[in-house]
Enzyme design. Sequence first.
Site, PDB file in Angstrom:
ATOM      1  N   HIS A  17      32.153  22.984   8.588  1.00 53.25           N
ATOM      2  CA  HIS A  17      33.189  24.038   7.217  1.00 53.25           C
ATOM      3  C   HIS A  17      33.286  23.245   6.880  1.00 53.25           C
ATOM      4  CE1 HIS A  17      34.706  27.268   5.822  1.00 53.25           C
ATOM      5  NE2 HIS A  17      35.894  26.138   5.272  1.00 53.25           N
ATOM      6  N   CYS A  18      32.560  22.702   5.596  1.00 51.32           N
ATOM      7  CA  CYS A  18      33.125  21.557   4.205  1.00 51.32           C
ATOM      8  C   CYS A  18      34.020  22.144   3.535  1.00 51.32           C
ATOM      9  CB  CYS A  18      31.980  20.967   3.559  1.00 51.32           C
ATOM     10  SG  CYS A  18      32.363  19.878   1.920  1.00 51.32           S
TER      11      CYS A  18
END
Length: 430
Positions: free
Chosen positions: A165-166
């Site tokens: 998850h960026c």
Amino acid sequence: MARPQRVYEAWKGNNKFFFGGRLIFGPDAKSLILSVSLIVVPVLVFCGFVARHLRHHFPDYNAGYTIPAVAVVFMIYVLVLLLITSAQDPGIVPRAAHPPEEEFSYGNALSGGTPGGLQFPRVKEVMVNGMPVKVKYCDTCMIYRPPRCSHCSICNNCVERFDHHCPWVGQCIGQRNYRYFFMFVSSSTLLCIYVFAISALYIKFLMDEGYPTVWKAFKHSPTSLGLLIYCFIALWFVGGLTGFHLYLISTNQTTYENFRYRSDSRPNIYSQGCLNNFLEVFCSKTKPSKHKFRAYAQEEVRPPTVSFGREVEEEPVGGPRSKVEDDLEIGSDLLKISQRRNYEDVDVEMGGPHRHSSEMEGIANAKLVTCSESQIPAVGSDVRVRHSSWDRRSGNWDMSSDVLTRSASDVIERSVFATEATHPSLAETH
């Protein structure tokens, strides 16, 4: 009548939707504002304070105007890749309405489980490329995750080929947007290199035009110095990220798999060779989304609820309730038989003229006892036995066991005395 909800309106994840469900973002979509500003502001500063001074250095065909034009086009390209990466479905696996029924098992107290509670095997094995792979059960989505799938705690969704998850993108990176994420990171690296190179070239031109030292050139154009420092720092992040993902693509790994399983030293069953791994990422067709966010949501069909313990109102034949009723009937029959026998024994020993009347009274009492005992509330309840008295509530003459015992002992003593008086010789022999 309420308007039926669409899928994005009844969504159970933490995603945010815009333009009527056409765009889907992660819960931290506000971080995009910071990411966009980190791209746009340096490029605008570059065009306004550096690129415009280089127009006269390339007079042929007005080539100097291409320097700011290339920077602006590159910036727009990077922003489009950022939007595509963060505004589409990364590969969310649909949730199930209820747990898989074929995997039901009921808890057993002997095995340490909750008696009567539904249990599922936490891990299953599936075959991938001829090798067994363990897949886990997701309690939130109520599914067994496909291989290379993981549940994102931030978005609260299971994502296929979950990479990470960026927070800079504000979205999960998965199977459907990994290609665009890598293109965004690599393009940002190239943009940083371009701005850094042109800013250094401008400092070189200043040193040739009357600012012989680097310090004097920086003093004349402090903006160039700021852009050089900014691009140098940014290259450590986006450049290092680009190199790391080039390694992951060449070995067909994800960030999640690399960080979690790097110490296991187990073979990578997904790798198909360096060239085929790159072709899989960049040349394969993107799978369609498994969700139609603008479609109308269907009502979930819930399975019948299974109740245990005291909540059960109806029991099948032979169940616990029928067993309790049978025990009550057997207990009442034994009590009636014992009372009836006690009455008969006493009457036979007494041999009085009221034998027939006592038999009738015993039969009547047995009927009344049967009616009253059929209303026994529960097994093991505290039944209070009263001595010879009249029960006003049931209209029954109850004789307790101790009264019957005393009556029987009196009859036996009287018979012994009568025998001794009639046959004194028998008394002497005894």
